[in-house]
Design an enzyme around this catalytic site. Sequence first.
Site, PDB file in Angstrom:
ATOM      1  N   ASP A  99     -11.637  -5.245   5.323  1.00 45.24           N
ATOM      2  CA  ASP A  99     -10.765  -6.707   5.483  1.00 45.24           C
ATOM      3  C   ASP A  99     -10.734  -7.332   7.126  1.00 45.24           C
ATOM      4  O   ASP A  99     -10.739  -8.472   7.441  1.00 45.24           O
ATOM      5  CB  ASP A  99      -9.392  -6.542   4.786  1.00 45.24           C
ATOM      6  N   ASP A 156       0.831  -1.250  -0.002  1.00 46.32           N
ATOM      7  CA  ASP A 156       0.141   0.060  -0.208  1.00 46.32           C
ATOM      8  C   ASP A 156       0.796   1.242  -0.016  1.00 46.32           C
ATOM      9  O   ASP A 156       1.721   1.488   0.878  1.00 46.32           O
ATOM     10  CB  ASP A 156      -1.001   0.131   1.210  1.00 46.32           C
TER      11      ASP A 156
END
Length: 313
Positions: free
Chosen positions: A255, A19
């Site tokens: 998530d 990320d």
Amino acid sequence: MATHHGPPTVVVVGSTNIDLVAYLSRVPRSGETLVGRRFQMGFGGKGANQAVMARLLGAEVVMVNCLGDDTYGDMTLDNFAGFGIDTANVYRVPGASGVAPIWVEPDGSNRIIIIPGANHELTGDQAARSVRRTPDAGAVVGQFEIPQEVTAAAFAAAREQGATTVLNPAPAAALSSGLLELTDWLIPNEVEFETLSGGSPDSDRALVAFAEETATRLVVTLGEDGAAVVSAGFDRVERLPSPGVDPVDTTGAGDAFVGAFVFGLASGLGERAAVRLGNACAADSVTRPGTQSSFPRSERIEQLLAEIRGSSV
């Protein structure tokens, strides 16, 4: 409530990304350049995030994935090792690992671009073989950041072994009938539900109709409003609220929910308690910046588990 002896085993067949997170005062317009407030690099990918959340809660986690031969791939393996996640079924191929540029605005909302890289190189044979190597798996989890046929092969192997299959259809895409037939639980968020069903998650009728159409157990995550669960008989919807928090960064909250929910199911919690655990972990995660780095740890995990187990019905 079912009794489970020892930690559950969860197999996650899914994506990993690095990320690249930019925190902005606002999103730039087309052709505009802005100076961001700060930058953070972290580990992500829906599969990896869900694996980490389940592991933090105490599951034995087997990760099934494909990485490139680049530095990002090396970093990802080191990160999994730091959490104690089994990487014997993580494959390597020439080329780039997955990356995800992310923009985060002051209210915590985010915009994400996924560049799959090696995530799309995992094969169905590899996925199925990896699941068969884990005969004690209580649950096998998949998402849409790897090809659906690969997840279907993994779910077919899971069915052979009696494991529960959980599909997080994100990013939203048309659902293949072959994969749906092998899916026990379907967990979209509210935006994905609208895309997949054409209905509103505010409507109990739309939720029930979609569960019947897909012939799956359905949980729809609703952000700060928690989650909605369609009953096994497709005859009612229960909406379970999320703990109220002040969000800092919502990246990875979905998530966190999926990883916690799957841990709950595999460890013998009832489905209602598993949803409540998912809500609690997701809400806790949005109070800190980052993705995996925002997930609750040690003492907070013990507190959340004690609260859920103490109030399970």
